[in-house]
Design an enzyme around this catalytic site. Structure first.
Site, short mmCIF file in Angstrom:
data_model
loop_
_atom_site.label_atom_id
_atom_site.label_comp_id
_atom_site.label_asym_id
_atom_site.label_seq_id
_atom_site.Cartn_x
_atom_site.Cartn_y
_atom_site.Cartn_z
N LYS A 1 1.66 9.41 -5.88
CA LYS A 1 0.18 8.74 -5.79
C LYS A 1 -0.70 9.81 -5.90
O LYS A 1 -0.51 10.93 -5.69
CB LYS A 1 -0.27 7.95 -4.51
CG LYS A 1 -0.30 8.66 -3.23
CD LYS A 1 -0.83 7.89 -1.97
CE LYS A 1 -2.27 7.89 -1.98
NZ LYS A 1 -2.76 7.26 -0.50
N ARG B 1 -7.18 -1.48 -6.46
CA ARG B 1 -7.84 -2.82 -5.94
C ARG B 1 -9.01 -3.36 -6.69
O ARG B 1 -9.08 -4.49 -7.02
CB ARG B 1 -7.83 -2.76 -4.42
CG ARG B 1 -6.32 -2.27 -3.67
CD ARG B 1 -6.82 -1.89 -2.41
NE ARG B 1 -5.38 -1.29 -1.86
CZ ARG B 1 -4.71 -2.12 -0.85
NH1 ARG B 1 -5.07 -3.32 -0.56
NH2 ARG B 1 -3.60 -1.48 -0.43
N HIS C 1 -11.06 -2.14 1.67
CA HIS C 1 -11.49 -0.64 1.01
C HIS C 1 -11.84 -0.79 -0.45
O HIS C 1 -11.83 -0.13 -1.30
CB HIS C 1 -10.09 -0.15 0.85
CG HIS C 1 -10.31 1.65 0.81
ND1 HIS C 1 -9.28 2.44 0.59
CD2 HIS C 1 -11.24 2.11 1.45
CE1 HIS C 1 -9.63 3.55 0.80
NE2 HIS C 1 -10.68 3.36 1.35
N ASP D 1 -0.31 -1.20 -4.71
CA ASP D 1 -1.59 -0.47 -5.63
C ASP D 1 -1.35 0.92 -6.11
O ASP D 1 -1.93 1.16 -7.02
CB ASP D 1 -2.68 -0.28 -4.32
CG ASP D 1 -2.19 0.58 -3.25
OD1 ASP D 1 -0.93 1.09 -3.15
OD2 ASP D 1 -3.09 0.82 -2.37
N ASN D 2 -0.25 1.48 -5.65
CA ASN D 2 -0.11 2.93 -6.34
C ASN D 2 1.27 3.38 -5.92
O ASN D 2 1.84 2.76 -4.95
CB ASN D 2 -1.03 3.93 -5.92
CG ASN D 2 -1.63 4.04 -4.41
OD1 ASN D 2 -2.66 3.74 -4.08
ND2 ASN D 2 -0.53 4.29 -3.65
N LYS E 1 -6.25 -5.19 4.25
CA LYS E 1 -6.99 -4.26 4.01
C LYS E 1 -8.12 -4.53 2.71
O LYS E 1 -7.47 -5.08 1.62
CB LYS E 1 -6.28 -2.98 3.60
CG LYS E 1 -6.97 -1.92 2.95
CD LYS E 1 -5.76 -0.72 2.71
CE LYS E 1 -6.33 0.50 1.78
NZ LYS E 1 -5.45 1.39 1.59
N ASP F 1 0.80 -1.12 0.24
CA ASP F 1 0.04 -0.35 -0.06
C ASP F 1 0.85 1.30 -0.01
O ASP F 1 1.80 1.22 0.88
CB ASP F 1 -0.90 -0.04 1.31
CG ASP F 1 -2.16 0.95 1.30
OD1 ASP F 1 -2.16 1.69 0.29
OD2 ASP F 1 -3.03 0.67 1.80
N ASP F 2 0.99 2.04 -1.07
CA ASP F 2 1.54 3.41 -1.19
C ASP F 2 2.91 2.86 -1.29
O ASP F 2 3.85 3.88 -0.81
CB ASP F 2 1.20 4.21 -0.12
CG ASP F 2 -0.30 4.90 -0.28
OD1 ASP F 2 -0.83 4.51 -0.93
OD2 ASP F 2 -0.42 5.67 0.71
N HIS G 1 1.48 2.28 3.80
CA HIS G 1 0.51 3.46 3.98
C HIS G 1 0.55 3.96 5.54
O HIS G 1 0.86 3.37 6.57
CB HIS G 1 -0.87 2.94 3.87
CG HIS G 1 -2.06 3.97 3.77
ND1 HIS G 1 -2.38 4.69 4.72
CD2 HIS G 1 -2.74 4.20 2.65
CE1 HIS G 1 -3.45 5.47 4.29
NE2 HIS G 1 -3.64 5.46 2.72
N CYS H 1 -5.64 3.78 -4.03
CA CYS H 1 -5.89 2.42 -3.50
C CYS H 1 -7.18 1.66 -3.96
O CYS H 1 -6.94 0.59 -4.64
CB CYS H 1 -5.36 2.18 -2.06
SG CYS H 1 -6.25 3.71 -0.97
#
Length: 435
Positions: free
Chosen positions: A369, A56, A112, A307-308, A110, A14-15, A201, A52
């Site tokens: 991002k 996803r 989301h 994710d990014n 996660k 994540d991130d 993240h 994100c």
């Protein structure tokens, strides 16, 4: 499933920026992820959506994020087509597709990909193809005291967390437990495991041992580290020899121009960031070791990506308590932030690093991002399946996008894409297999 069908594991960060892991040029130690790359393939032109939830949704459906009704964050429903945050029932998900073919399906971490809601509904993980789910439904939470963890469709019965609790460890404990439970029940059934990390993240929180390990490692500052990452990327063959760094973001000051007290503050952020990534790498190693002990690592299609890209959301100076923004509050004056520097990494604050470190994460590319370029947001991706791919350590240069992963996995596992989804004609992926 066909005889010899591989397990499928996706570890999704994540991130995390393109250059944050060692095998993509980072100075941060990631030996387990690097070991995965050494027994697999690295992609240097893999792109994703810049946020994100959209990324996803595309990962899970193979469809562009607006077509998956996730043009923005899933819990920020805007009331417009393509922005509900709820993956349409006619868009079959990867776990639904694999489960229909006989796979066991499990997820931790996660989600989301559901709008706000407190009751089980058709957009929750177990309604979209996962046999088992342990994690949380929102976009971020504390690493030490996460809120509203879920077991399948109920709130996990947790009254208090032990002193040594850490969410990244917890996700992997449950992932390994799910796999072990399955093998105790069925010694041969292939499985799909989705480890959806919160790392890296914000809030940047990590156990003290990881924080201490990284003290003083980045004192040269973001300008030197960013340039050094590009040098390593050229040496590794990840980028052409004539590659140059993207222009500096004009909002990011030169490191040597910063006052000493600000440099000390900003270093605490990056030490915490590295500690969060280090803990995630350790847990990738735990999973690899467990699959190896089971004798199944070589026949596991193991995908590692993000994710990014790295974040610049906390601005030029970062924020010791990034959650202030959710209450509509301004950042604290820099003097107050400096006074709280010693708290960064612990459970009393919710920090996010300055955008200068985001530039390092995304080197040599520009921006962060939420920004796109050259077809999306460039992120690292490793694919390992030793029983099928023998060109260990190689680098693939073809353009790929997150929407391509679902059709690629379907082809490699020999699974047919669904023609009917929840009683409706199934929408086809936009992506194409790059196998």
């Amino acid at each position: 499933p066909r005889d010899g069908a591989p397990n499928v594991v996706i570890v999704y960060m994540d991130d995390m920026g393109w250059s944050d892991i060692g095998c993509y040029g980072s100075e941060i130690d990631t030996p387990n992820i690097d070991r995965l790359a050494a027994r697999g393939i690295r992609f240097n032109s893999h792109t994703t959506s810049p946020l994100c939830s959209p990324a996803r949704a595309s990962l899970l459906t193979g469809r562009n994020s607006h077509a998956a009704s996730t043009g923005w964050l899933a819990n920020n429903f805007g009331g417009f087509p393509g922005y509900s945050g709820e993956i349409p029932l006619e868009s079959p998900t990867l776990p639904e597709t694999l489960r229909e073919a006989g796979y066991a399906t499990m997820m931790v971490g996660k989600w989301h990909n559901s709008p706000n809601g407190v009751l089980p509904n058709a957009s929750w993980p177990t309604a979209r193809g996962f046999d088992r789910f342990y994690g949380f439904l929102e976009g971020e939470t504390s690493y030490f005291h996460p809120a509203r963890l879920m077991y399948n469709n109920i709130v996990a019965p947790i009254d208090d967390y032990p002193e040594d609790y850490y969410a990244t460890d917890d996700w992997m404990d449950k992932a390994i437990g799910f796999v072990t439970d399955l093998r105790n029940h069925d010694p041969a059934l292939p499985f799909f495991l989705y480890v959806s990390n919160t790392a890296v993240h914000g809030p940047l929180q990590a156990p003290e041992a990881y924080l201490e390990k990284h003290r003083g490692r980045f004192d040269e500052g973001w300008d030197v580290l960013r340039a050094r990452r590009l040098e390593r990327q050229i040496e590794l063959g990840l980028v052409p020899p004539d590659t140059r760094l993207a222009a500096r973001d004009p909002r990011v000051p030169e490191w040597d121009d910063l006052p000493e007290d600000e440099r000390k503050l900003f270093l605490r952020y990056y030490e915490a960031y590295a500690a969060v990534l280090d803990a995630a790498d350790h847990n990738v190693g735990r999973l690899m070791e467990h699959l190896e002990l089971m004798g199944e690592l070589d026949n596991t299609l193991f995908i590692f990506s993000s994710d990014n890209g790295g974040s610049g959301s906390a601005g030029p100076s970062g924020m010791v308590n990034f959650n202030r923004q959710y209450a509509g509050l301004r950042p604290l004056p820099i003097e107050d932030e400096i006074a709280r520097a010693a708290l960064i990494g612990g459970d009393r604050v919710t920090p996010l690093h300055p955008m200068g470190w985001g530039q390092v994460s995304n080197a040599p590319f520009p921006s962060y991002k939420t920004y796109t370029g050259a077809g999306g947001r460039r992120v690292s991706m490793i694919v390992s399946w030793p029983e099928r791919f023998q060109d260990f350590g190689s680098i693939r240069t073809q353009f790929t996008h997150v929407t391509d992963l679902m059709p690629t996995i379907a082809e490699l596992t020999g699974v047919n894409l669904l023609e009917v989804s929840h009683g409706q004609p199934a929408e086809k992926p936009h992506g194409e297999s790059f196998a």
